[in-house]
Design a protein around this motif. Structure first.
Motif, short mmCIF file in Angstrom:
data_model
loop_
_atom_site.label_atom_id
_atom_site.label_comp_id
_atom_site.label_asym_id
_atom_site.label_seq_id
_atom_site.Cartn_x
_atom_site.Cartn_y
_atom_site.Cartn_z
N THR A 20 -37.41 22.00 18.56
CA THR A 20 -37.21 20.55 18.49
C THR A 20 -36.50 20.11 17.22
O THR A 20 -35.97 19.01 17.17
CB THR A 20 -38.56 19.80 18.56
OG1 THR A 20 -39.40 20.26 17.49
CG2 THR A 20 -39.24 20.02 19.91
N HIS A 21 -36.49 20.98 16.19
CA HIS A 21 -35.94 20.61 14.89
C HIS A 21 -34.99 21.68 14.35
O HIS A 21 -35.18 22.86 14.60
CB HIS A 21 -37.06 20.44 13.85
CG HIS A 21 -37.94 19.28 14.08
ND1 HIS A 21 -38.97 19.31 15.01
CD2 HIS A 21 -37.95 18.05 13.52
CE1 HIS A 21 -39.58 18.13 15.00
NE2 HIS A 21 -38.99 17.35 14.11
N VAL A 22 -34.02 21.22 13.57
CA VAL A 22 -33.23 22.10 12.72
C VAL A 22 -33.97 22.14 11.39
O VAL A 22 -34.48 21.12 10.93
CB VAL A 22 -31.80 21.55 12.51
CG1 VAL A 22 -31.03 22.40 11.52
CG2 VAL A 22 -31.06 21.44 13.82
N GLU A 58 -29.88 25.56 14.56
CA GLU A 58 -28.88 24.53 14.84
C GLU A 58 -28.74 24.31 16.34
O GLU A 58 -28.41 23.20 16.79
CB GLU A 58 -27.52 24.91 14.25
CG GLU A 58 -26.46 23.86 14.53
CD GLU A 58 -25.07 24.23 14.06
OE1 GLU A 58 -24.15 23.44 14.36
OE2 GLU A 58 -24.88 25.28 13.42
N VAL A 60 -30.76 23.66 18.48
CA VAL A 60 -31.59 22.53 18.91
C VAL A 60 -30.75 21.26 19.08
O VAL A 60 -31.03 20.43 19.95
CB VAL A 60 -32.73 22.29 17.88
CG1 VAL A 60 -33.37 20.93 18.05
CG2 VAL A 60 -33.76 23.39 17.97
N LEU A 61 -29.71 21.12 18.27
CA LEU A 61 -28.88 19.91 18.34
C LEU A 61 -28.01 19.88 19.59
O LEU A 61 -27.64 18.80 20.05
CB LEU A 61 -27.98 19.81 17.10
CG LEU A 61 -28.68 19.75 15.76
CD1 LEU A 61 -27.64 19.71 14.64
CD2 LEU A 61 -29.63 18.57 15.68
N TRP A 62 -27.66 21.05 20.12
CA TRP A 62 -26.63 21.11 21.15
C TRP A 62 -27.11 21.66 22.49
O TRP A 62 -26.39 21.53 23.50
CB TRP A 62 -25.47 21.98 20.65
CG TRP A 62 -25.10 21.70 19.24
CD1 TRP A 62 -25.23 22.55 18.17
CD2 TRP A 62 -24.57 20.49 18.70
NE1 TRP A 62 -24.82 21.95 17.03
CE2 TRP A 62 -24.40 20.67 17.32
CE3 TRP A 62 -24.23 19.25 19.25
CZ2 TRP A 62 -23.90 19.69 16.48
CZ3 TRP A 62 -23.73 18.26 18.42
CH2 TRP A 62 -23.57 18.48 17.06
N GLY A 84 -33.90 17.12 16.82
CA GLY A 84 -32.75 17.19 17.71
C GLY A 84 -32.52 15.93 18.53
O GLY A 84 -31.40 15.42 18.62
N ARG A 88 -29.37 13.21 18.30
CA ARG A 88 -28.50 12.83 19.42
C ARG A 88 -28.48 11.32 19.62
O ARG A 88 -27.43 10.73 19.87
CB ARG A 88 -28.93 13.56 20.69
CG ARG A 88 -28.57 15.04 20.67
CD ARG A 88 -28.88 15.74 21.98
NE ARG A 88 -30.30 15.89 22.24
CZ ARG A 88 -31.07 16.82 21.69
NH1 ARG A 88 -30.55 17.69 20.85
NH2 ARG A 88 -32.35 16.89 21.99
#
Length: 183
Positions: A20-22, A58, A60-62, A84, A88
């Motif tokens: 869920t997190h970077v 990273e 998680v963001l994409w 994340g 967004r």
């Protein structure tokens, strides 16, 4: 963006947990153990020692991400985290960022699929780009004509500005949340 103090021995994530997190190491001693679900004290010496400014997850963001190892605090320290979903949502509010981030996300996901043929080639430390110039080169390959070769096109700094744009958007969103909490 949130800074969290982590006591010695605390686990930040483990193998198979939903990402869920970077995580950006701010200070302290952290160890990443690829492919391990839990650790014993002896394992910590065999893990990858992380230094301040190292970041993990990273993806998680994409993408939808499950952690592929264990991150634990070898000593006390702190990490900066970026949620994340919050990232967004913040990015969508800033129209100049959206097309750049979509292009970056598509390239990130494709490079991840290409690299992850055996499912273990990509872990929480995996990074498809070595630096901002590498991002420009790889994104220009996916968008021929977007960047001039002999003369830098004004869009050549787009990846850098997209990253700055989203960081600023995340900070602004956090400020707004703090303001709402105070009211």
């Amino acid at each position: 963006v949130k800074e969290t103090r982590i006591p010695r021995g605390d686990e930040l994530f483990h193998l198979g947990a939903r990402g869920t997190h970077v995580y950006l190491i701010s200070h302290g001693e952290f160890v990443y153990l690829p492919r391990l679900a839990s650790s014993r004290p002896a394992d910590l010496g065999q893990g990858l020692q992380l230094a301040p400014s190292d970041w993990l997850s990273e993806a998680v963001l994409w993408t939808s991400w499950s952690h592929r190892g264990l991150l634990t605090a070898k000593g006390s320290g702190s990490v900066l985290t970026v949620h994340g979903e919050h990232f967004r949502l913040a990015a969508q509010r800033f129209v100049p960022c959206v097309h750049l981030l979509r292009r970056y996300a598509r390239e990130f996901a494709q490079l991840m699929r290409d690299a992850d043929l055996d499912r273990w080639s990509v872990d929480d430390l995996w990074k498809p780009f070595s630096d901002a110039d590498d991002i420009i080169v790889k994104l220009s390959a996916t968008s021929p004509g977007a960047y001039a070769s002999s003369e830098r096109h004004r869009d050549a700094d787009e990846p850098r500005s997209a990253i700055s744009c989203v960081v600023n958007a995340s900070v602004q969103q956090r400020r707004e949340q703090c303001s709402e909490e105070r009211v």
